[in-house]
Design a protein around this motif. Structure first.
Motif, mmCIF file in Angstrom:
data_model
loop_
_atom_site.group_PDB
_atom_site.id
_atom_site.type_symbol
_atom_site.label_atom_id
_atom_site.label_comp_id
_atom_site.label_asym_id
_atom_site.label_seq_id
_atom_site.Cartn_x
_atom_site.Cartn_y
_atom_site.Cartn_z
ATOM 1 N N TYR A 126 56.542 71.236 -9.533
ATOM 2 C CA TYR A 126 57.555 70.907 -10.668
ATOM 3 C C TYR A 126 56.410 70.758 -12.060
ATOM 4 O O TYR A 126 55.335 70.460 -11.938
ATOM 5 N N ASN A 127 57.010 71.281 -12.880
ATOM 6 C CA ASN A 127 56.211 71.379 -14.165
ATOM 7 C C ASN A 127 56.670 69.938 -14.887
ATOM 8 O O ASN A 127 57.184 69.090 -14.426
ATOM 9 N N ALA A 128 55.996 69.675 -16.283
ATOM 10 C CA ALA A 128 55.920 68.459 -16.898
ATOM 11 C C ALA A 128 57.407 68.002 -17.085
ATOM 12 O O ALA A 128 57.599 66.778 -17.459
ATOM 13 N N LEU A 129 58.372 68.908 -17.066
ATOM 14 C CA LEU A 129 59.783 68.691 -17.534
ATOM 15 C C LEU A 129 60.523 68.190 -16.127
ATOM 16 O O LEU A 129 61.563 67.877 -16.432
ATOM 17 N N GLY A 130 59.808 68.348 -15.233
ATOM 18 C CA GLY A 130 60.477 68.054 -13.988
ATOM 19 C C GLY A 130 61.243 69.142 -13.216
ATOM 20 O O GLY A 130 62.077 69.008 -12.284
ATOM 21 N N GLU A 131 61.128 70.191 -13.772
ATOM 22 C CA GLU A 131 61.899 71.405 -13.264
ATOM 23 C C GLU A 131 60.972 72.209 -12.118
ATOM 24 O O GLU A 131 59.954 72.132 -12.107
ATOM 25 N N LEU A 132 61.666 72.405 -11.061
ATOM 26 C CA LEU A 132 61.030 73.256 -9.853
ATOM 27 C C LEU A 132 60.513 74.436 -10.183
ATOM 28 O O LEU A 132 61.458 75.270 -10.844
ATOM 29 N N VAL A 133 59.128 74.801 -10.031
ATOM 30 C CA VAL A 133 58.473 76.026 -10.498
ATOM 31 C C VAL A 133 58.222 76.829 -9.490
ATOM 32 O O VAL A 133 58.092 78.179 -9.334
ATOM 33 N N SER A 134 57.934 76.318 -8.137
ATOM 34 C CA SER A 134 57.474 76.865 -6.883
ATOM 35 C C SER A 134 57.623 76.121 -5.682
ATOM 36 O O SER A 134 57.667 74.957 -5.753
ATOM 37 N N VAL A 135 58.124 76.911 -4.522
ATOM 38 C CA VAL A 135 57.822 76.357 -3.071
ATOM 39 C C VAL A 135 56.860 76.836 -2.348
ATOM 40 O O VAL A 135 56.901 78.135 -2.216
ATOM 41 N N TYR A 136 56.066 76.034 -1.797
ATOM 42 C CA TYR A 136 55.185 76.505 -1.151
ATOM 43 C C TYR A 136 55.426 76.481 0.569
ATOM 44 O O TYR A 136 54.960 77.203 1.341
ATOM 45 N N GLU A 137 56.147 75.557 0.982
ATOM 46 C CA GLU A 137 56.416 75.344 2.433
ATOM 47 C C GLU A 137 57.970 74.938 2.295
ATOM 48 O O GLU A 137 58.179 73.998 1.429
ATOM 49 N N ASN A 138 58.852 74.957 3.320
ATOM 50 C CA ASN A 138 59.957 74.529 3.321
ATOM 51 C C ASN A 138 60.633 75.101 4.806
ATOM 52 O O ASN A 138 61.345 75.800 5.096
ATOM 53 N N HIS A 139 59.775 74.540 5.896
ATOM 54 C CA HIS A 139 60.416 74.915 7.129
ATOM 55 C C HIS A 139 59.711 73.812 8.091
ATOM 56 O O HIS A 139 58.951 73.016 7.949
ATOM 57 N N THR A 140 60.061 74.087 9.586
ATOM 58 C CA THR A 140 59.613 73.096 10.535
ATOM 59 C C THR A 140 58.141 73.590 10.999
ATOM 60 O O THR A 140 57.868 74.692 11.018
ATOM 61 N N LYS A 157 57.854 60.859 5.342
ATOM 62 C CA LYS A 157 56.797 60.484 4.763
ATOM 63 C C LYS A 157 56.995 61.526 3.357
ATOM 64 O O LYS A 157 57.444 62.414 3.332
ATOM 65 N N GLN A 158 56.590 60.872 2.144
ATOM 66 C CA GLN A 158 56.367 61.554 1.070
ATOM 67 C C GLN A 158 55.148 61.295 0.335
ATOM 68 O O GLN A 158 54.842 60.270 0.015
ATOM 69 N N ALA A 159 54.664 62.542 -0.366
ATOM 70 C CA ALA A 159 53.380 61.947 -1.350
ATOM 71 C C ALA A 159 53.670 62.855 -2.553
ATOM 72 O O ALA A 159 54.268 63.693 -2.605
ATOM 73 N N LEU A 160 53.191 62.433 -3.536
ATOM 74 C CA LEU A 160 53.338 62.986 -5.005
ATOM 75 C C LEU A 160 51.793 62.906 -5.725
ATOM 76 O O LEU A 160 51.413 62.016 -5.733
ATOM 77 N N LEU A 161 51.574 64.370 -5.864
ATOM 78 C CA LEU A 161 50.238 64.537 -6.450
ATOM 79 C C LEU A 161 50.267 65.097 -7.942
ATOM 80 O O LEU A 161 51.276 65.879 -8.079
ATOM 81 N N LYS A 162 49.457 64.799 -9.070
ATOM 82 C CA LYS A 162 49.675 65.224 -10.291
ATOM 83 C C LYS A 162 48.367 66.010 -10.441
ATOM 84 O O LYS A 162 47.308 65.877 -9.623
ATOM 85 N N MET A 163 48.594 67.319 -10.994
ATOM 86 C CA MET A 163 47.497 68.397 -11.103
ATOM 87 C C MET A 163 47.411 69.059 -12.578
ATOM 88 O O MET A 163 48.468 69.313 -13.044
ATOM 89 N N ILE A 164 46.358 69.261 -12.995
ATOM 90 C CA ILE A 164 46.217 69.911 -14.241
ATOM 91 C C ILE A 164 45.524 71.383 -13.872
ATOM 92 O O ILE A 164 44.749 71.428 -13.212
ATOM 93 N N PHE A 165 46.439 72.389 -14.326
ATOM 94 C CA PHE A 165 46.329 73.630 -14.137
ATOM 95 C C PHE A 165 45.717 74.408 -15.299
ATOM 96 O O PHE A 165 46.642 74.279 -16.259
#
Length: 75
Positions: free
Chosen positions: A15-29, A62-70
Protein backbone atom coordinates in the motif's frame (compact mmCIF):
# COMPACT_ATOMS: atom_id res chain seq x y z
CA UNK A 1 11.35 -14.44 3.28
CA UNK A 2 8.57 -15.70 5.53
CA UNK A 3 7.58 -18.99 7.17
CA UNK A 4 4.09 -20.48 7.34
CA UNK A 5 3.43 -22.84 10.27
CA UNK A 6 0.91 -24.92 8.31
CA UNK A 7 -0.73 -25.02 4.90
CA UNK A 8 -3.00 -22.01 4.39
CA UNK A 9 -3.88 -18.89 2.46
CA UNK A 10 -1.16 -16.22 2.18
CA UNK A 11 -1.54 -12.71 0.85
CA UNK A 12 1.17 -10.08 0.60
CA UNK A 13 -0.02 -6.64 -0.44
CA UNK A 14 1.74 -3.29 -0.79
CA UNK A 15 0.00 0.00 0.00
CA UNK A 16 1.17 3.57 -0.64
CA UNK A 17 1.27 6.32 2.01
CA UNK A 18 -2.40 7.13 1.30
CA UNK A 19 -3.43 3.55 2.08
CA UNK A 20 -4.16 2.68 -1.54
CA UNK A 21 -3.35 -0.85 -2.73
CA UNK A 22 -0.55 -0.63 -5.31
CA UNK A 23 0.58 -4.24 -5.71
CA UNK A 24 -0.21 -7.85 -4.75
CA UNK A 25 2.73 -10.27 -4.50
CA UNK A 26 1.07 -13.40 -3.13
CA UNK A 27 -2.60 -14.34 -2.92
CA UNK A 28 -2.96 -18.12 -2.84
CA UNK A 29 -2.67 -21.24 -0.70
CA UNK A 30 0.85 -22.32 0.27
CA UNK A 31 2.23 -25.35 2.05
CA UNK A 32 3.92 -25.13 5.46
CA UNK A 33 7.54 -23.99 5.31
CA UNK A 34 9.76 -21.10 4.32
CA UNK A 35 8.89 -19.06 1.23
CA UNK A 36 10.47 -16.13 -0.58
CA UNK A 37 8.98 -13.31 -2.64
CA UNK A 38 10.72 -10.35 -4.27
CA UNK A 39 9.62 -6.71 -4.19
CA UNK A 40 10.46 -5.15 -7.55
CA UNK A 41 8.99 -1.66 -7.22
CA UNK A 42 8.50 -1.60 -10.99
CA UNK A 43 6.26 1.31 -11.93
CA UNK A 44 6.23 2.78 -8.41
CA UNK A 45 7.65 6.19 -7.53
CA UNK A 46 10.00 6.71 -4.58
CA UNK A 47 8.07 6.92 -1.34
CA UNK A 48 6.95 5.27 1.87
CA UNK A 49 5.00 2.03 1.52
CA UNK A 50 3.38 -0.51 3.84
CA UNK A 51 3.69 -4.20 3.20
CA UNK A 52 0.91 -6.30 4.74
CA UNK A 53 1.35 -10.06 5.07
CA UNK A 54 -1.71 -12.10 6.07
CA UNK A 55 -1.81 -15.83 6.75
CA UNK A 56 -4.89 -17.90 7.49
CA UNK A 57 -4.62 -21.62 8.13
CA UNK A 58 -6.95 -24.13 9.77
CA UNK A 59 -5.57 -23.43 13.26
CA UNK A 60 -3.56 -20.24 12.83
CA UNK A 61 -4.27 -16.70 11.66
CA UNK A 62 -1.49 -14.12 11.62
CA UNK A 63 -0.91 -10.67 10.23
CA UNK A 64 2.24 -8.55 9.93
CA UNK A 65 2.61 -4.95 8.80
CA UNK A 66 5.97 -3.56 7.69
CA UNK A 67 6.84 0.00 6.66
CA UNK A 68 9.44 0.51 3.96
CA UNK A 69 11.07 3.40 2.14
CA UNK A 70 11.53 2.82 -1.57
CA UNK A 71 14.07 5.05 -3.34
CA UNK A 72 14.23 4.98 -7.10
CA UNK A 73 17.76 5.39 -8.46
CA UNK A 74 18.24 8.27 -10.89
CA UNK A 75 20.37 7.57 -13.95
Amino acid sequence: TYTTPESGHVSIKVYNALGELVSVYENHTQSAGTHTTTFSGKGLPSGIYSLKLEFEGSETAKQALLKMIFLRKKH
